[in-house]
Enzyme design. Structure first.
Site, PDB file in Angstrom:
ATOM      1  N   PHE A 130       7.581  10.455   3.812  1.00 58.83           N
ATOM      2  CA  PHE A 130       7.852   9.253   3.000  1.00 58.83           C
ATOM      3  C   PHE A 130       7.395   9.432   1.546  1.00 58.83           C
ATOM      4  CE2 PHE A 130       5.677   4.949   2.157  1.00 58.83           C
ATOM      5  CZ  PHE A 130       6.756   4.436   1.456  1.00 58.83           C
ATOM      6  N   THR A 167       7.719  17.545  11.341  1.00 55.67           N
ATOM      7  CA  THR A 167       7.333  16.816  12.553  1.00 55.67           C
ATOM      8  C   THR A 167       8.302  15.640  12.675  1.00 55.67           C
ATOM      9  OG1 THR A 167       5.907  15.244  11.398  1.00 55.67           O
ATOM     10  CG2 THR A 167       4.905  17.353  12.077  1.00 55.67           C
ATOM     11  N   ASP A 197       3.791  25.470   9.151  1.00 54.33           N
ATOM     12  CA  ASP A 197       2.768  24.598   9.712  1.00 54.33           C
ATOM     13  C   ASP A 197       1.416  24.882   9.052  1.00 54.33           C
ATOM     14  OD1 ASP A 197       1.075  23.161  11.324  1.00 54.33           O
ATOM     15  OD2 ASP A 197       2.103  23.722  13.188  1.00 54.33           O
ATOM     16  N   ALA A 199       0.720  16.643   3.263  1.00 55.46           N
ATOM     17  CA  ALA A 199       1.042  16.796   4.689  1.00 55.46           C
ATOM     18  C   ALA A 199      -0.089  16.229   5.544  1.00 55.46           C
ATOM     19  CB  ALA A 199       1.262  18.265   5.030  1.00 55.46           C
ATOM     20  N   THR A 250      -6.268   8.245   1.322  1.00 50.77           N
ATOM     21  CA  THR A 250      -5.983   6.837   1.602  1.00 50.77           C
ATOM     22  C   THR A 250      -7.211   5.963   1.351  1.00 50.77           C
ATOM     23  OG1 THR A 250      -5.577   5.340   3.462  1.00 50.77           O
ATOM     24  CG2 THR A 250      -6.470   7.458   4.022  1.00 50.77           C
ATOM     25  N   ASP A 251      -6.974   4.683   1.123  1.00 46.02           N
ATOM     26  CA  ASP A 251      -8.096   3.737   0.979  1.00 46.02           C
ATOM     27  C   ASP A 251      -8.770   3.472   2.327  1.00 46.02           C
ATOM     28  OD1 ASP A 251      -6.101   2.216   2.196  1.00 46.02           O
ATOM     29  OD2 ASP A 251      -6.189   0.549   0.772  1.00 46.02           O
ATOM     30  N   GLU A 252      -8.120   3.894   3.426  1.00 46.79           N
ATOM     31  CA  GLU A 252      -8.667   3.578   4.756  1.00 46.79           C
ATOM     32  C   GLU A 252      -9.995   4.295   5.023  1.00 46.79           C
ATOM     33  OE1 GLU A 252      -5.764   3.295   7.888  1.00 46.79           O
ATOM     34  OE2 GLU A 252      -4.165   2.877   6.452  1.00 46.79           O
ATOM     35  N   TYR A 261      -7.393   8.305  12.547  1.00 48.47           N
ATOM     36  CA  TYR A 261      -6.649   8.676  11.329  1.00 48.47           C
ATOM     37  C   TYR A 261      -7.570   8.662  10.119  1.00 48.47           C
ATOM     38  CZ  TYR A 261      -3.852   7.905   7.100  1.00 48.47           C
ATOM     39  OH  TYR A 261      -3.347   7.975   5.819  1.00 48.47           O
ATOM     40  N   LYS A 283      -8.955  11.734   7.707  1.00 47.89           N
ATOM     41  CA  LYS A 283      -8.706  11.798   6.260  1.00 47.89           C
ATOM     42  C   LYS A 283     -10.040  11.852   5.505  1.00 47.89           C
ATOM     43  CE  LYS A 283      -5.312  11.626   4.232  1.00 47.89           C
ATOM     44  NZ  LYS A 283      -4.332  12.673   3.802  1.00 47.89           N
ATOM     45  N   ASN A 324       1.542   1.924   1.092  1.00 48.55           N
ATOM     46  CA  ASN A 324       2.782   2.077   0.325  1.00 48.55           C
ATOM     47  C   ASN A 324       3.941   1.417   1.042  1.00 48.55           C
ATOM     48  OD1 ASN A 324       2.751   5.230  -1.452  1.00 48.55           O
ATOM     49  ND2 ASN A 324       1.028   3.923  -0.985  1.00 48.55           N
ATOM     50  N   TYR A 367       0.249  -7.771  15.364  1.00 53.21           N
ATOM     51  CA  TYR A 367      -1.023  -7.491  16.038  1.00 53.21           C
ATOM     52  C   TYR A 367      -2.019  -8.632  15.809  1.00 53.21           C
ATOM     53  CZ  TYR A 367       0.697  -2.615  16.112  1.00 53.21           C
ATOM     54  OH  TYR A 367       1.429  -1.470  16.288  1.00 53.21           O
ATOM     55  N   GLY A 426      -9.917  -1.451  16.988  1.00 56.48           N
ATOM     56  CA  GLY A 426     -10.629  -1.091  15.746  1.00 56.48           C
ATOM     57  C   GLY A 426      -9.892  -1.509  14.486  1.00 56.48           C
TER      58      GLY A 426
END
Ligand code: NAD
Ligand code: TYD
Length: 350
Positions: A12, A37, A60, A83, A131-133, A156, A160, A186, A213, A289
């Site tokens: 993306f 993938t 890969d 990636a 990411t901000d996560e 995830y 990261k 995004n 959710y 979570g």
């Protein structure tokens, strides 16, 4: 000619970054390394695939020896690393894959860059996209800044976070020139319809239920993907060695409010009576979570490097919905899995 390796370019965000760089910088050769993938789709890059300054490499990042040989062969000047396994729900059902791709894959790239650049780091850069996560979850108040302590909750975001630490460790220990950016959610064209916005657009079109959710009260800060790509351009060229930049839209939405906006626009576009799509909303079991709120303070990037988001959300979401409605074929190919044949048709049988 400067050789830039962009990883994950068939995904993306990567496809938007590749398009921007290939079109804007004919003096750079852009190499797109992607393993294709389920999330990688070369149809995302149809418009630039024959450009003279673009080359696709199927490979890969988990394969350390392969990556080392690739760097020795091409001797890239810079890396923009996107990636990754990127979907939180998949990381809950299969965490291990995230560890391999997001952590081991990143280390393989770091090792290869360090190896070919040796100690001559002039004009070299390893740019890691994150990411901000990684910062965890906010309460009702406050924003993530670059110095917010890491507190990831999903496999995830933990993978990261780990990759971010490793990139910084290679800078601190080996002097590798790096920058990192941490971006908020995004939205825009070419997003795989497992993520909230394209999933719901597709479901509304097909009159399928919209699984919200929990109570839909989680808050995300949404940024138009082309604005993220522009921020990456600015940071790649002007970011300071060793620094981190937060990227965000200052555009917070509670999931349920965002979903209602999407429903309303879809009713209008599809000529349905107002309120039709909202009836598809179905509250389902919460994600395990599930972080309550993400919100980015991007003032460092705005003040130091002059970037700011170009699009208001109202305009961006309308453009996004129009794109998915106009590109029904793309959406159908992706949801049916036919896109997986594209590589074979385009690159193998030629
Ligand atoms: P995506 O899932 O759409 O694309 C990931 C791409 O990486 C795919 O093309 C896939 O084929 C490729 N890939 C996966 N594993 C690979 C491997 N082992 N070897 C080579 N290629 C592989 O992801 P996205 O949403 O475009 O996200 C790109 C990056 O931006 C990720 O690093 C993600 O963490 C980060 N990010 C995403 C968001 C978001 O809202 N989507 C926000 C902030 C940061
Ligand atoms: P998502 O697009 O998966 O991004 P992220 O989890 O990385 O923020 O989800 C955005 C928000 O929407 C998140 O709070 C989870 C929620 N969500 C749903 O309520 N239903 C869904 O089917 C999906 C995919 C997400």
């Amino acid at each position: 000619m400067k050789k830039i390796l962009i990883t994950g370019g068939a995904g993306f965000i990567g496809s938007h970054v590749i398009r921007l760089f290939v079109n804007k910088y004919p003096q750079y050769k852009i190499y797109n390394l992607d393993n294709l993938t389920y999330a990688g789709n070369l149809a995302n890059l149809k418009d630039i695939e024959n450009s003279p300054n673009y080359e696709f490499i199927k490979g890969d990042i988990i394969e350390g020896n392969y990556i080392m040989n690739l760097f020795e062969k091409y001797r890239f000047d810079s890396v923009i690393h996107l990636a990754a396994e990127s979907h939180v729900d998949r990381s809950i059902s299969n965490p291990t894959e995230f560890i391999y791709t997001n952590i081991v894959g990143t280390v393989n790239l770091l090792n290869a860059a360090k190896h070919i650049w040796k100690d001559n780091f002039e004009d070299k850069l390893f740019y890691h996209i994150s990411t901000d996560e990684v910062y965890g979850s906010l309460g009702k108040e406050g924003f993530f800044v670059e110095t917010t302590p890491y507190d990831p909750h999903s496999p995830y975001s933990a993978s990261k976070a780990s990759s971010d630490h490793l990139v910084r460790a290679y800078h601190d220990t080996f002097g590798l020139p790096i920058v990192i950016s941490n971006c908020s959610n995004n939205y825009g064209s070419y997003q795989f319809p497992e993520k909230l916005i394209p999933l719901f657009i597709n479901n509304i079109q097909n009159n399928e239920f919209l699984p919200v959710y929990g109570k839909g009260e989680n808050v995300r800060d949404w940024l138009y993907v082309e604005d993220h790509a522009k921020a990456i351009d600015v940071i790649f060229h002007n970011g300071k060695n060793g620094e981190t930049y937060n990227i965000g839209g200052h555009n917070e939405w509670k999931n349920i409010d965002l979903i209602k906006v999407v429903c309303k626009i879809m009713d209008k576009k599809l000529g349905r009576k107002e309120g039709t799509s909202e009836k598809l909303i179905t509250f389902v079991k919460d994600r395990a979570g599930h972080d309550l709120r993400y919100a980015i303070d991007s003032s460092k990037l705005q003040k130091e490097l002059g970037w700011k988001p170009s699009l208001q959300f109202e305009e961006g979401i309308e453009k996004t919905i129009d794109w998915y409605l106009e590109n029904e074929e793309w959406l159908k190919n992706v949801t049916s899995g036919d896109y997986l044949k594209y590589y074979e048709q385009q690159y193998v049988k030629r």
